[in-house]
Scaffold this motif. Sequence first.
Motif, PDB file in Angstrom:
ATOM      1  N   UNK A   6     -41.414 -45.449 -55.038  1.00  0.00           N
ATOM      2  CA  UNK A   6     -42.508 -46.022 -54.259  1.00  0.00           C
ATOM      3  C   UNK A   6     -43.179 -47.192 -54.975  1.00  0.00           C
ATOM      4  N   UNK A   7     -43.004 -47.277 -56.305  1.00  0.00           N
ATOM      5  CA  UNK A   7     -43.608 -48.367 -57.075  1.00  0.00           C
ATOM      6  C   UNK A   7     -42.679 -49.581 -57.177  1.00  0.00           C
ATOM      7  N   UNK A   8     -41.449 -49.414 -56.685  1.00  0.00           N
ATOM      8  CA  UNK A   8     -40.486 -50.506 -56.791  1.00  0.00           C
ATOM      9  C   UNK A   8     -39.828 -50.825 -55.452  1.00  0.00           C
ATOM     10  N   UNK A   9     -40.623 -50.722 -54.385  1.00  0.00           N
ATOM     11  CA  UNK A   9     -40.075 -51.053 -53.065  1.00  0.00           C
ATOM     12  C   UNK A   9     -39.715 -52.534 -52.986  1.00  0.00           C
ATOM     13  N   UNK A  10     -40.342 -53.360 -53.838  1.00  0.00           N
ATOM     14  CA  UNK A  10     -40.045 -54.789 -53.857  1.00  0.00           C
ATOM     15  C   UNK A  10     -38.717 -55.088 -54.550  1.00  0.00           C
ATOM     16  N   UNK A  11     -38.204 -54.119 -55.328  1.00  0.00           N
ATOM     17  CA  UNK A  11     -36.933 -54.328 -56.041  1.00  0.00           C
ATOM     18  C   UNK A  11     -36.348 -52.946 -56.381  1.00  0.00           C
ATOM     19  N   UNK A  12     -35.676 -52.352 -55.419  1.00  0.00           N
ATOM     20  CA  UNK A  12     -35.172 -50.973 -55.531  1.00  0.00           C
ATOM     21  C   UNK A  12     -34.296 -50.777 -56.762  1.00  0.00           C
ATOM     22  N   UNK A  13     -33.284 -51.625 -56.948  1.00  0.00           N
ATOM     23  CA  UNK A  13     -32.327 -51.448 -58.052  1.00  0.00           C
ATOM     24  C   UNK A  13     -32.968 -51.673 -59.414  1.00  0.00           C
ATOM     25  N   UNK A  14     -33.949 -52.577 -59.484  1.00  0.00           N
ATOM     26  CA  UNK A  14     -34.667 -52.821 -60.733  1.00  0.00           C
ATOM     27  C   UNK A  14     -35.395 -51.540 -61.165  1.00  0.00           C
ATOM     28  N   UNK A  15     -36.079 -50.895 -60.211  1.00  0.00           N
ATOM     29  CA  UNK A  15     -36.778 -49.640 -60.517  1.00  0.00           C
ATOM     30  C   UNK A  15     -35.825 -48.543 -60.922  1.00  0.00           C
ATOM     31  N   UNK A  16     -34.665 -48.500 -60.287  1.00  0.00           N
ATOM     32  CA  UNK A  16     -33.650 -47.497 -60.623  1.00  0.00           C
ATOM     33  C   UNK A  16     -33.191 -47.671 -62.063  1.00  0.00           C
ATOM     34  N   UNK A  17     -33.019 -48.901 -62.491  1.00  0.00           N
ATOM     35  CA  UNK A  17     -32.595 -49.187 -63.872  1.00  0.00           C
ATOM     36  C   UNK A  17     -33.683 -48.800 -64.875  1.00  0.00           C
ATOM     37  N   UNK A  18     -34.938 -49.033 -64.508  1.00  0.00           N
ATOM     38  CA  UNK A  18     -36.061 -48.631 -65.370  1.00  0.00           C
ATOM     39  C   UNK A  18     -36.029 -47.120 -65.599  1.00  0.00           C
ATOM     40  N   UNK A  19     -35.832 -46.357 -64.532  1.00  0.00           N
ATOM     41  CA  UNK A  19     -35.801 -44.894 -64.638  1.00  0.00           C
ATOM     42  C   UNK A  19     -34.619 -44.417 -65.472  1.00  0.00           C
ATOM     43  N   UNK A  20     -33.498 -45.111 -65.367  1.00  0.00           N
ATOM     44  CA  UNK A  20     -32.324 -44.749 -66.180  1.00  0.00           C
ATOM     45  C   UNK A  20     -32.629 -44.938 -67.664  1.00  0.00           C
ATOM     46  N   UNK A  21     -33.337 -46.008 -68.011  1.00  0.00           N
ATOM     47  CA  UNK A  21     -33.711 -46.250 -69.413  1.00  0.00           C
ATOM     48  C   UNK A  21     -34.636 -45.137 -69.922  1.00  0.00           C
ATOM     49  N   UNK A  22     -35.556 -44.706 -69.056  1.00  0.00           N
ATOM     50  CA  UNK A  22     -36.480 -43.624 -69.445  1.00  0.00           C
ATOM     51  C   UNK A  22     -35.718 -42.333 -69.714  1.00  0.00           C
ATOM     52  N   UNK A  23     -34.784 -41.987 -68.834  1.00  0.00           N
ATOM     53  CA  UNK A  23     -34.014 -40.753 -68.995  1.00  0.00           C
ATOM     54  C   UNK A  23     -33.079 -40.834 -70.202  1.00  0.00           C
ATOM     55  N   UNK A  24     -32.506 -42.001 -70.436  1.00  0.00           N
ATOM     56  CA  UNK A  24     -31.586 -42.159 -71.574  1.00  0.00           C
ATOM     57  C   UNK A  24     -32.306 -42.040 -72.908  1.00  0.00           C
ATOM     58  N   UNK A  25     -33.520 -42.560 -72.975  1.00  0.00           N
ATOM     59  CA  UNK A  25     -34.222 -42.611 -74.260  1.00  0.00           C
ATOM     60  C   UNK A  25     -35.040 -41.355 -74.533  1.00  0.00           C
ATOM     61  N   UNK A  26     -35.639 -40.782 -73.488  1.00  0.00           N
ATOM     62  CA  UNK A  26     -36.526 -39.637 -73.688  1.00  0.00           C
ATOM     63  C   UNK A  26     -37.926 -40.060 -74.075  1.00  0.00           C
ATOM     64  N   UNK A  27     -38.045 -41.175 -74.807  1.00  0.00           N
ATOM     65  CA  UNK A  27     -39.353 -41.747 -75.144  1.00  0.00           C
ATOM     66  C   UNK A  27     -39.161 -43.244 -75.296  1.00  0.00           C
ATOM     67  N   UNK A  28     -39.910 -44.019 -74.542  1.00  0.00           N
ATOM     68  CA  UNK A  28     -39.679 -45.465 -74.554  1.00  0.00           C
ATOM     69  C   UNK A  28     -40.933 -46.210 -74.120  1.00  0.00           C
ATOM     70  N   UNK A  29     -41.109 -47.421 -74.659  1.00  0.00           N
ATOM     71  CA  UNK A  29     -42.164 -48.331 -74.223  1.00  0.00           C
ATOM     72  C   UNK A  29     -41.514 -49.456 -73.438  1.00  0.00           C
ATOM     73  N   UNK A  30     -41.995 -49.704 -72.223  1.00  0.00           N
ATOM     74  CA  UNK A  30     -41.400 -50.704 -71.341  1.00  0.00           C
ATOM     75  C   UNK A  30     -42.471 -51.588 -70.725  1.00  0.00           C
ATOM     76  N   UNK A  31     -42.105 -52.845 -70.471  1.00  0.00           N
ATOM     77  CA  UNK A  31     -42.938 -53.733 -69.671  1.00  0.00           C
ATOM     78  C   UNK A  31     -42.232 -53.907 -68.336  1.00  0.00           C
ATOM     79  N   UNK A  32     -42.918 -53.544 -67.264  1.00  0.00           N
ATOM     80  CA  UNK A  32     -42.280 -53.562 -65.946  1.00  0.00           C
ATOM     81  C   UNK A  32     -42.999 -54.487 -64.973  1.00  0.00           C
TER      82      UNK A  32
END
Length: 255
Positions: free
Chosen positions: A213-239
Amino acid sequence: MSPKKSPQKIDINSDKEKIFNSMIENSPFMILRNKKDATITYVNKAIENFFGIQKKDVIGKKWLSDISKEQKEEIKNYLKEASEKLTTFQHNVSYTLKNNEQKIIQWITQPLLDDNGNFLGELQAIGIDITDKHFYQKQLTEAQDNLSLFFKQSLDGFFIAETDEPIEWNDKCDKEKSLRLFYHDFKITQVNQAFLNQYNAKEKDIIGLAPADFFVHNYNYGLEICKKILDSGYITLVTDERKFDGTPICIEAQY
Protein backbone atom coordinates in the motif's frame (compact mmCIF):
# COMPACT_ATOMS: atom_id res chain seq x y z
CA MET A 1 -3.23 -80.97 66.91
CA SER A 2 -3.26 -77.18 67.38
CA PRO A 3 -6.36 -75.32 66.27
CA LYS A 4 -6.15 -73.36 63.01
CA LYS A 5 -5.77 -69.62 63.35
CA SER A 6 -8.46 -67.53 61.78
CA PRO A 7 -7.16 -65.45 58.86
CA GLN A 8 -6.45 -61.84 59.86
CA LYS A 9 -8.96 -59.41 58.48
CA ILE A 10 -7.63 -56.45 56.49
CA ASP A 11 -9.54 -53.22 56.58
CA ILE A 12 -8.99 -52.09 52.98
CA ASN A 13 -10.85 -48.83 53.48
CA SER A 14 -8.75 -47.97 56.51
CA ASP A 15 -5.52 -48.67 54.60
CA LYS A 16 -6.68 -46.52 51.70
CA GLU A 17 -7.48 -43.68 54.08
CA LYS A 18 -4.03 -43.92 55.69
CA ILE A 19 -2.34 -43.81 52.29
CA PHE A 20 -4.45 -40.85 51.20
CA ASN A 21 -3.75 -38.95 54.42
CA SER A 22 -0.03 -39.66 54.05
CA MET A 23 -0.09 -38.30 50.49
CA ILE A 24 -1.79 -35.11 51.68
CA GLU A 25 0.57 -34.68 54.64
CA ASN A 26 3.73 -35.17 52.57
CA SER A 27 2.58 -33.44 49.40
CA PRO A 28 5.02 -30.89 47.92
CA PHE A 29 2.02 -28.58 47.53
CA MET A 30 0.69 -26.55 50.42
CA ILE A 31 -2.63 -28.00 51.55
CA LEU A 32 -4.97 -26.64 54.20
CA ARG A 33 -8.55 -27.15 55.24
CA ASN A 34 -10.80 -24.57 56.83
CA LYS A 35 -14.40 -23.99 57.74
CA LYS A 36 -16.58 -21.58 55.81
CA ASP A 37 -15.81 -18.85 58.39
CA ALA A 38 -12.07 -19.31 57.50
CA THR A 39 -11.16 -21.17 60.73
CA ILE A 40 -8.23 -23.47 59.90
CA THR A 41 -8.72 -27.16 60.71
CA TYR A 42 -5.65 -28.69 59.03
CA VAL A 43 -2.31 -27.78 57.43
CA ASN A 44 0.26 -30.15 55.93
CA LYS A 45 4.06 -30.21 56.29
CA ALA A 46 4.61 -28.07 53.21
CA ILE A 47 2.76 -25.22 54.90
CA GLU A 48 4.68 -25.70 58.15
CA ASN A 49 7.97 -25.53 56.25
CA PHE A 50 7.02 -22.60 54.04
CA PHE A 51 5.63 -20.36 56.78
CA GLY A 52 8.01 -21.57 59.52
CA ILE A 53 5.13 -22.59 61.77
CA GLN A 54 3.75 -25.69 63.49
CA LYS A 55 0.23 -27.07 63.20
CA LYS A 56 -0.56 -26.09 66.78
CA ASP A 57 0.25 -22.47 65.90
CA VAL A 58 -2.55 -22.13 63.36
CA ILE A 59 -5.19 -24.83 63.95
CA GLY A 60 -8.27 -23.01 65.20
CA LYS A 61 -7.06 -19.68 63.87
CA LYS A 62 -8.20 -18.00 60.68
CA TRP A 63 -4.99 -16.92 58.97
CA LEU A 64 -1.62 -18.52 58.31
CA SER A 65 0.22 -15.23 58.46
CA ASP A 66 -0.32 -11.49 58.27
CA ILE A 67 -2.55 -10.42 55.37
CA SER A 68 -4.52 -7.25 54.66
CA LYS A 69 -8.00 -6.57 55.97
CA GLU A 70 -9.29 -6.38 52.40
CA GLN A 71 -7.94 -9.84 51.61
CA LYS A 72 -9.51 -11.28 54.75
CA GLU A 73 -12.93 -10.01 53.75
CA GLU A 74 -12.44 -11.24 50.19
CA ILE A 75 -11.49 -14.75 51.37
CA LYS A 76 -14.47 -14.93 53.73
CA ASN A 77 -16.81 -14.01 50.88
CA TYR A 78 -15.22 -16.63 48.61
CA LEU A 79 -15.53 -19.33 51.30
CA LYS A 80 -19.15 -18.43 52.04
CA GLU A 81 -20.10 -18.56 48.36
CA ALA A 82 -18.21 -21.82 47.74
CA SER A 83 -19.91 -23.41 50.77
CA GLU A 84 -23.37 -22.39 49.65
CA LYS A 85 -23.02 -23.00 45.91
CA LEU A 86 -20.51 -25.88 46.22
CA THR A 87 -18.16 -24.22 43.75
CA THR A 88 -14.37 -24.13 43.38
CA PHE A 89 -12.53 -20.81 43.34
CA GLN A 90 -8.99 -19.57 42.74
CA HIS A 91 -7.41 -16.54 44.39
CA ASN A 92 -4.00 -15.05 45.16
CA VAL A 93 -3.06 -13.99 48.68
CA SER A 94 -0.14 -11.72 49.65
CA TYR A 95 1.52 -12.76 52.93
CA THR A 96 4.09 -11.11 55.17
CA LEU A 97 6.19 -13.86 56.77
CA LYS A 98 7.91 -13.73 60.17
CA ASN A 99 11.11 -12.38 58.58
CA ASN A 100 9.06 -9.65 56.84
CA GLU A 101 9.53 -11.40 53.50
CA GLN A 102 6.66 -10.83 51.09
CA LYS A 103 5.17 -13.90 49.42
CA ILE A 104 2.23 -14.47 47.06
CA ILE A 105 0.41 -17.81 47.18
CA GLN A 106 -2.11 -18.92 44.61
CA TRP A 107 -4.83 -21.03 46.24
CA ILE A 108 -7.36 -23.29 44.57
CA THR A 109 -10.13 -24.01 47.06
CA GLN A 110 -13.04 -26.44 46.85
CA PRO A 111 -15.68 -27.70 49.31
CA LEU A 112 -15.31 -31.23 50.69
CA LEU A 113 -18.32 -33.41 49.85
CA ASP A 114 -19.48 -36.86 50.91
CA ASP A 115 -20.40 -39.65 48.47
CA ASN A 116 -23.87 -38.16 48.06
CA GLY A 117 -22.56 -34.70 47.23
CA ASN A 118 -23.40 -33.20 50.60
CA PHE A 119 -21.14 -30.49 52.03
CA LEU A 120 -19.06 -31.78 54.96
CA GLY A 121 -18.54 -28.35 56.49
CA GLU A 122 -14.92 -27.88 55.38
CA LEU A 123 -13.10 -26.64 52.32
CA GLN A 124 -9.69 -27.82 51.12
CA ALA A 125 -7.18 -25.51 49.43
CA ILE A 126 -4.04 -26.30 47.46
CA GLY A 127 -1.44 -23.53 47.39
CA ILE A 128 1.49 -22.73 45.08
CA ASP A 129 4.13 -20.04 45.62
CA ILE A 130 3.89 -17.68 42.61
CA THR A 131 5.98 -14.84 44.07
CA ASP A 132 8.67 -15.02 41.37
CA LYS A 133 6.12 -15.39 38.59
CA HIS A 134 4.26 -12.35 39.91
CA PHE A 135 7.54 -10.38 40.21
CA TYR A 136 8.65 -11.15 36.65
CA GLN A 137 5.16 -10.45 35.30
CA LYS A 138 5.25 -7.08 37.05
CA GLN A 139 8.68 -6.34 35.55
CA LEU A 140 7.43 -7.35 32.10
CA THR A 141 4.38 -5.11 32.44
CA GLU A 142 6.55 -2.17 33.52
CA ALA A 143 8.90 -2.78 30.59
CA GLN A 144 5.98 -2.90 28.19
CA ASP A 145 4.58 0.33 29.65
CA ASN A 146 7.97 2.04 29.27
CA LEU A 147 8.31 0.78 25.71
CA SER A 148 4.80 1.99 24.91
CA LEU A 149 5.62 5.41 26.37
CA PHE A 150 8.84 5.60 24.33
CA PHE A 151 6.97 4.42 21.24
CA LYS A 152 4.30 7.10 21.58
CA GLN A 153 6.56 10.02 22.53
CA SER A 154 9.50 9.38 20.21
CA LEU A 155 10.28 12.04 17.60
CA ASP A 156 11.17 9.23 15.20
CA GLY A 157 8.41 7.46 13.33
CA PHE A 158 7.71 3.92 14.52
CA PHE A 159 5.38 1.23 13.28
CA ILE A 160 4.74 -2.38 14.26
CA ALA A 161 3.43 -4.84 11.70
CA GLU A 162 2.62 -8.53 11.81
CA THR A 163 1.10 -11.40 9.86
CA ASP A 164 -1.57 -13.89 10.85
CA GLU A 165 0.83 -16.76 10.12
CA PRO A 166 4.66 -16.97 10.13
CA ILE A 167 6.29 -16.43 6.74
CA GLU A 168 9.10 -18.83 5.97
CA TRP A 169 12.23 -17.36 4.36
CA ASN A 170 15.07 -19.78 3.66
CA ASP A 171 16.61 -21.80 0.84
CA LYS A 172 13.96 -24.50 1.15
CA CYS A 173 10.88 -22.30 0.78
CA ASP A 174 9.19 -20.83 -2.29
CA LYS A 175 10.71 -17.38 -1.89
CA GLU A 176 8.56 -15.78 -4.56
CA LYS A 177 5.41 -16.90 -2.75
CA SER A 178 6.78 -15.85 0.67
CA LEU A 179 7.81 -12.44 -0.66
CA ARG A 180 4.34 -11.74 -2.05
CA LEU A 181 2.75 -12.87 1.23
CA PHE A 182 5.02 -10.47 3.09
CA TYR A 183 4.29 -7.67 0.63
CA HIS A 184 0.53 -7.99 0.87
CA ASP A 185 -0.17 -9.63 4.26
CA PHE A 186 2.34 -7.93 6.59
CA LYS A 187 -0.20 -5.53 8.15
CA ILE A 188 0.51 -2.51 10.36
CA THR A 189 -0.99 -2.89 13.84
CA GLN A 190 0.55 0.07 15.71
CA VAL A 191 2.00 3.47 14.78
CA ASN A 192 3.12 6.50 16.75
CA GLN A 193 2.25 10.13 16.09
CA ALA A 194 5.62 10.91 14.47
CA PHE A 195 4.97 8.23 11.85
CA LEU A 196 1.54 9.68 11.12
CA ASN A 197 3.06 13.14 10.77
CA GLN A 198 5.60 11.87 8.24
CA TYR A 199 2.84 10.58 5.98
CA ASN A 200 0.33 13.34 6.78
CA ALA A 201 -2.13 10.63 7.76
CA LYS A 202 -4.50 9.63 10.54
CA GLU A 203 -4.20 6.40 12.49
CA LYS A 204 -7.33 4.95 10.91
CA ASP A 205 -5.72 5.50 7.49
CA ILE A 206 -2.59 3.51 8.41
CA ILE A 207 -3.71 0.60 10.58
CA GLY A 208 -4.17 -2.51 8.46
CA LEU A 209 -2.00 -1.34 5.56
CA ALA A 210 0.66 -3.64 4.06
CA PRO A 211 3.98 -2.68 2.38
CA ALA A 212 2.30 -2.86 -1.04
CA ASP A 213 0.00 0.00 0.00
CA PHE A 214 3.01 2.31 0.44
CA PHE A 215 4.34 1.58 -3.04
CA VAL A 216 1.29 1.81 -5.26
CA HIS A 217 3.26 4.37 -7.31
CA ASN A 218 5.94 1.73 -8.06
CA TYR A 219 4.84 -1.85 -7.29
CA ASN A 220 8.06 -3.65 -8.32
CA TYR A 221 10.29 -1.12 -6.52
CA GLY A 222 8.44 -1.82 -3.25
CA LEU A 223 8.68 -5.56 -3.85
CA GLU A 224 12.47 -5.26 -4.19
CA ILE A 225 12.67 -3.23 -0.96
CA CYS A 226 10.83 -5.99 0.92
CA LYS A 227 13.13 -8.64 -0.55
CA LYS A 228 16.16 -6.73 0.79
CA ILE A 229 14.54 -6.58 4.24
CA LEU A 230 13.86 -10.33 4.28
CA ASP A 231 17.33 -11.18 2.96
CA SER A 232 19.16 -9.09 5.52
CA GLY A 233 17.01 -9.49 8.64
CA TYR A 234 18.24 -6.05 9.74
CA ILE A 235 18.87 -3.20 7.34
CA THR A 236 18.84 0.59 6.98
CA LEU A 237 17.26 1.81 3.73
CA VAL A 238 16.34 5.08 2.08
CA THR A 239 13.11 4.64 0.15
CA ASP A 240 11.15 6.73 -2.32
CA GLU A 241 7.58 6.92 -0.99
CA ARG A 242 4.49 9.13 -1.02
CA LYS A 243 2.52 10.98 1.63
CA PHE A 244 -1.21 10.37 1.71
CA ASP A 245 -1.77 13.56 -0.30
CA GLY A 246 0.57 12.25 -3.01
CA THR A 247 3.60 14.39 -2.09
CA PRO A 248 6.91 12.53 -2.76
CA ILE A 249 9.05 11.85 0.34
CA CYS A 250 12.28 10.02 1.04
CA ILE A 251 12.24 7.88 4.18
CA GLU A 252 15.39 6.62 5.88
CA ALA A 253 14.40 3.71 8.10
CA GLN A 254 15.77 0.74 9.97
CA TYR A 255 13.88 -2.51 9.49
